[in-house]
Design a protein around this motif. Structure first.
Motif, short mmCIF file in Angstrom:
data_model
loop_
_atom_site.label_atom_id
_atom_site.label_comp_id
_atom_site.label_asym_id
_atom_site.label_seq_id
_atom_site.Cartn_x
_atom_site.Cartn_y
_atom_site.Cartn_z
N LYS A 8 35.38 36.94 38.78
CA LYS A 8 36.65 36.24 38.78
C LYS A 8 37.42 36.65 37.52
CE LYS A 8 34.83 32.17 41.22
NZ LYS A 8 34.16 33.01 42.14
N ARG A 9 38.71 36.34 37.52
CA ARG A 9 39.58 36.74 36.41
C ARG A 9 39.01 36.36 35.05
NH1 ARG A 9 43.46 35.28 32.98
NH2 ARG A 9 45.29 36.65 32.74
N PHE A 20 44.26 42.56 36.90
CA PHE A 20 44.16 41.55 37.98
C PHE A 20 45.52 40.90 38.21
CE2 PHE A 20 39.46 40.04 38.40
CZ PHE A 20 39.00 41.33 38.40
N VAL A 30 43.57 40.00 44.48
CA VAL A 30 42.77 41.07 43.88
C VAL A 30 41.66 41.39 44.88
CG1 VAL A 30 41.26 41.73 41.96
CG2 VAL A 30 43.26 40.26 41.55
N ASN A 32 38.32 42.42 46.53
CA ASN A 32 36.97 42.32 45.97
C ASN A 32 36.46 43.64 45.40
OD1 ASN A 32 36.75 39.61 46.56
ND2 ASN A 32 35.60 39.90 48.43
N ALA A 35 37.98 44.12 42.04
CA ALA A 35 37.37 43.17 41.10
C ALA A 35 35.99 43.67 40.67
CB ALA A 35 37.28 41.79 41.73
#
Length: 182
Positions: A8-9, A20, A30, A32, A35
């Motif tokens: 996550k961010r 992001f 974003v 996956n 990420a």
């Protein structure tokens, strides 16, 4: 294999957080896979620079390569993402399935491109001379050949990251080609 998380961010570096934020503005989320690149301090920015670099290939032509390469490499994530992107770029469902198989009977020039991308990927760069000759006969240039090889490499990186990490697909899931062809 252990589960590979999609960060996550708040779990990524400041530089990746900024990317992001830009992806969120540009794409609405974003993905996956992007990420997952952010587990590395530099990989996401490096990959996006490569992926967004200037090329002699038009957007639809890039999707031809992306679909053929992702099918050969068995990357469900990239097949799903590029099926959605290809639809947004005007390809029909049947055309997308054909492109995934490394053909394009609906367009001679795209057919030569799809066959080249598939052959390069299957043969890990030891491309059949007849496939290269067909590519040039269809009107492609040496610049297009080099740019296609770079794009095969670009897509293979994402295919390998997804196939190794097995992160969840966050696009409508593409069906296996043999299922839809049967």
């Amino acid at each position: 294999m252990s589960t590979f998380n999609v960060p996550k961010r708040e779990e990524v570096s400041e530089a990746n957080q900024a990317i992001f934020d830009n992806l969120e503005k540009a794409v609405g989320f974003v993905p996956n896979l992007f990420a997952t690149y952010a587990h590395s301090e530099n990989a996401l920015a490096n990959y996006l620079n490569l992926s967004n670099a200037k090329t002699s290939l038009k957007t639809k032509e890039k999707e031809v390569v992306n679909l053929a390469v992702s099918e050969v490499n068995g990357c469900l994530y990239c097949l799903s993402a590029h099926t959605a992107i290809s639809k947004m770029n005007g390809f029909t469902d049947n055309q997308i399935l054909e492109l995934r198989s490394g053909r394009a009977s609906f367009d001679n020039k795209l057919d030569a491109l799809a066959r080249l991308a598939k052959n390069i990927t299957e043969n890990r760069g030891t491309t059949d001379a007849s496939v290269v000759e067909n590519f040039f006969s269809a009107g492609w240039t040496k610049e297009n050949l080099i740019d296609t090889i770079v794009l095969v490499g670009d897509k293979t990186i994402s295919n390998y990251i997804n196939n190794t990490t097995d992160i969840p697909v966050d696009f409508p899931v593409a069906q296996p080609l043999q299922t839809v062809e049967a």
